[in-house]
Design a protein around this motif. Structure first.
Motif, PDB file in Angstrom:
ATOM      1  N   THR A   1       0.837  -1.206   0.000  1.00  0.00           N
ATOM      2  CA  THR A   1       0.000   0.000   0.000  1.00  0.00           C
ATOM      3  C   THR A   1       0.870   1.253   0.000  1.00  0.00           C
ATOM      4  N   SER A   2       0.266   2.362  -0.365  1.00  0.00           N
ATOM      5  CA  SER A   2       0.995   3.632  -0.350  1.00  0.00           C
ATOM      6  C   SER A   2       1.394   4.008   1.077  1.00  0.00           C
ATOM      7  N   ARG A   3       0.532   3.671   2.047  1.00  0.00           N
ATOM      8  CA  ARG A   3       0.859   3.957   3.449  1.00  0.00           C
ATOM      9  C   ARG A   3       2.080   3.159   3.897  1.00  0.00           C
ATOM     10  N   PHE A   4       2.122   1.879   3.512  1.00  0.00           N
ATOM     11  CA  PHE A   4       3.268   1.030   3.851  1.00  0.00           C
ATOM     12  C   PHE A   4       4.553   1.618   3.279  1.00  0.00           C
TER      13      PHE A   4
ATOM     14  N   LYS B   1      17.108   4.910   9.097  1.00  0.00           N
ATOM     15  CA  LYS B   1      17.281   6.159   8.360  1.00  0.00           C
ATOM     16  C   LYS B   1      16.222   6.284   7.263  1.00  0.00           C
ATOM     17  N   PRO B   2      15.814   7.511   6.936  1.00  0.00           N
ATOM     18  CA  PRO B   2      14.908   7.687   5.802  1.00  0.00           C
ATOM     19  C   PRO B   2      15.501   7.049   4.544  1.00  0.00           C
ATOM     20  N   CYS B   3      14.635   6.468   3.725  1.00  0.00           N
ATOM     21  CA  CYS B   3      15.100   5.770   2.537  1.00  0.00           C
ATOM     22  C   CYS B   3      14.067   5.938   1.425  1.00  0.00           C
ATOM     23  N   ALA B   4      14.320   5.344   0.275  1.00  0.00           N
ATOM     24  CA  ALA B   4      13.381   5.389  -0.842  1.00  0.00           C
ATOM     25  C   ALA B   4      12.726   4.022  -0.994  1.00  0.00           C
ATOM     26  N   ALA B   5      11.404   3.980  -0.964  1.00  0.00           N
ATOM     27  CA  ALA B   5      10.648   2.740  -1.161  1.00  0.00           C
ATOM     28  C   ALA B   5       9.608   2.984  -2.245  1.00  0.00           C
ATOM     29  N   MET B   6       9.569   2.110  -3.246  1.00  0.00           N
ATOM     30  CA  MET B   6       8.727   2.309  -4.424  1.00  0.00           C
ATOM     31  C   MET B   6       7.979   1.036  -4.779  1.00  0.00           C
TER      32      MET B   6
END
Length: 229
Positions: A138-141, A157-162
C-alpha cells in the motif's frame, strides 16, 4: 597497527572474522595468544593456527549473484559457506552480508581496505533491493518504510521505497542493520517472502545468472574507488 587492520590488509579475512579468530584463541603474536585490541609492530610474528599469513597477491574484486541457502561466512565448518561455494583460488571474503534466506548481489575481495570503507554506513552508499511480501503493498506502507521504522531500539534512516508490483516493492538503503528489511516489514505487519539485492552503488546484477560470479570490470572498479576514496 591494530591486529584487525593488519590481518584484513593481508587479505586473509575481514576485521569481523579476525575478531572470531581472536575469540577462538587461534591467533598468536610472537608466540603469545592474541588478545582483543592487540597491536602489531613491523617486526612482530603473527601466526594463525601456527601458520604464517600468506601475502595477498593480486587484488581480487568479484560480484556474485548469491542463491538462497548460501551463508555469507568464511567459516569452513559451516555447510554452504560462500567461500566454498565460489571456490576461488585467491583467499577472499565477502563485503557485508546477505542472510541465508536472501539472494542477489554481494561483492567479495581480498582488499581489506575497501571492505572497511564500504562497511561504514555513514558513507551513505546505496544498496537496492527487490522485496516480495505476503500481501498487497500500500501507499501507506511505502511511506512508513521511507520515513523510517522503529527496530532494534532505533529508528531506521529515511530511505526510498517504491511500488514494483502488487506484492513487491523496491527499497534503497544507505545503512545495514541486522535483517533490516525483514524487521522493518514485520514491524508494519508484513512478512517477507523473497528478498533480492539488485544493486550496490552502481554495480548491478546485469549479466549474472543465479549462482554465477564475475570479476568487476575496470570501469566498475574505477567508479567504485572514486566513490570510496
Amino acid at each position: 597497527m591494530r591486529i584487525n587492520k593488519y590481518i584484513s590488509e593481508t587479505g586473509f579475512c575481514s576485521r569481523r572474522e579476525t575478531d572470531r579468530l581472536i575469540s577462538a584463541r587461534r591467533i598468536t603474536i610472537n608466540n603469545v595468544i592474541c588478545l582483543p585490541g592487540a597491536s602489531v609492530a613491523p617486526e612482530d610474528v603473527v601466526l594463525i593456527d601456527g601458520n604464517a599469513i600468506a601475502s595477498k597477491g593480486e587484488a581480487v574484486y568479484i560480484a556474485l549473484n548469491k542463491p538462497v541457502g548460501i551463508t555469507c561466512t568464511a567459516a569452513k565448518h559451516v555447510n554452504g559457506n560462500i567461500i566454498d561455494f565460489i571456490n576461488h583460488p585467491a583467499r577472499i571474503f565477502a563485503i557485508g552480508r546477505l542472510d541465508k534466506a536472501s539472494e542477489g548481489l554481494i561483492l567479495l575481495t581480498n582488499d581489506g581496505d575497501i571492505v572497511n570503507k564500504m562497511m561504514r554506513s555513514e558513507n551513505g552508499h546505496e544498496k537496492e533491493y527487490l522485496v516480495k511480501v505476503d500481501k498487497p503493498v500500500t501507499s501507506r506502507f511505502l511511506q512508513e518504510m521511507s520515513n523510517g521504522v522503529e527496530i532494534l531500539g532505533t529508528r531506521t534512516k529515511p530511505c526510498a521505497a517504491m511500488m514494483h508490483s502488487e506484492n513487491e516493492f523496491r527499497i534503497i538503503l544507505t545503512e545495514g542493520l541486522n535483517l533490516q528489511i525483514r524487521r522493518m516489514c514485520k514491524a508494519l505487519g508484513f512478512r517477507v517472502l523473497r528478498l533480492e539485492r539488485i544493486r550496490i552503488m552502481d554495480i548491478t546484477l546485469d549479466g549474472l545468472e543465479k549462482g554465477e560470479w564475475k570479476d568487476l570490470t575496470a570501469g566498475q572498479l574505477q567508479r567504485l574507488h572514486a566513490q570510496l576514496y
